[in-house]
Design a protein around this motif. Structure first.
Motif, PDB file in Angstrom:
ATOM      1  N   THR A  34       0.571  -1.655   0.197  1.00  0.00           N
ATOM      2  CA  THR A  34       0.038  -0.109  -0.171  1.00  0.00           C
ATOM      3  C   THR A  34       1.031   1.541  -0.168  1.00  0.00           C
ATOM      4  O   THR A  34       1.783   1.523   0.539  1.00  0.00           O
TER       5      THR A  34
ATOM      6  N   LEU B  53      -5.919  -1.787   4.938  1.00  0.00           N
ATOM      7  CA  LEU B  53      -5.353  -1.929   3.871  1.00  0.00           C
ATOM      8  C   LEU B  53      -3.890  -2.892   4.164  1.00  0.00           C
ATOM      9  O   LEU B  53      -3.355  -2.415   5.670  1.00  0.00           O
TER      10      LEU B  53
ATOM     11  N   HIS C  23      -2.019  -0.881  -3.547  1.00  0.00           N
ATOM     12  CA  HIS C  23      -3.397  -0.407  -3.160  1.00  0.00           C
ATOM     13  C   HIS C  23      -2.739   1.028  -3.460  1.00  0.00           C
ATOM     14  O   HIS C  23      -1.375   1.706  -2.725  1.00  0.00           O
TER      15      HIS C  23
END
Length: 142
Positions: A31, A86, A60
């Motif tokens: 992420t 996340l 992400h």
């Protein structure tokens, strides 16, 4: 690209280029949180190219644009949600890493019973001083 850890699974860095997202992925990050405001510098004209590249390579992507030193409750909540929801490891960035560090500290205080001294130590080890935000962080406890 040099990263600095803030906690297990969360690191910060300074301004990334779109091309460096490949290196971010290769280093194992899942992420990326961007705290840059569109057009704040020539290095960051906007986030659309970053978002496309991140999606293309399976990262992400979260964009929480903030002005240095101006962190709303919504900004803090969005950062906290990203930390909680996340997949880690997470890499947060802005022009210098300072805003990302500040938002991380506020998010931790907002969502967890965490030790303020530990936040200060982690930020200092990453190269940033939270002292100017001490009062806000003290008032931000979960």
């Amino acid at each position: 690209m040099q990263t600095q850890p803030l906690e297990k699974g969360v690191e910060i860095t300074s301004q990334l280029t779109v091309e460096e997202l490949e290196q971010v992925k290769a280093q194992g990050f899942n992420t990326v949180i961007c705290n840059c405001k569109p057009g704040e510098s020539t290095e960051f004209p906007g986030e659309s190219a970053y978002r496309r590249k991140a999606e293309e390579i399976g990262l992400h992507w979260v964009h929480i644009p903030v002005t240095p030193g101006e962190y709303s409750l919504a900004d803090v909540a969005a950062f906290a949600e990203a930390l909680q929801q996340l997949p880690r490891p997470i890499l947060a960035f802005c022009r210098s890493g300072k805003r990302a560090t500040h938002l991380w500290a506020y998010a931790k205080r907002h969502t967890e019973k965490c030790d303020l001294a530990e936040l200060f130590c982690a930020a200092k080890a990453a190269g940033f001083d939270l002292e100017e935000h001490r009062q806000g962080l003290e008032n931000q406890s979960a």
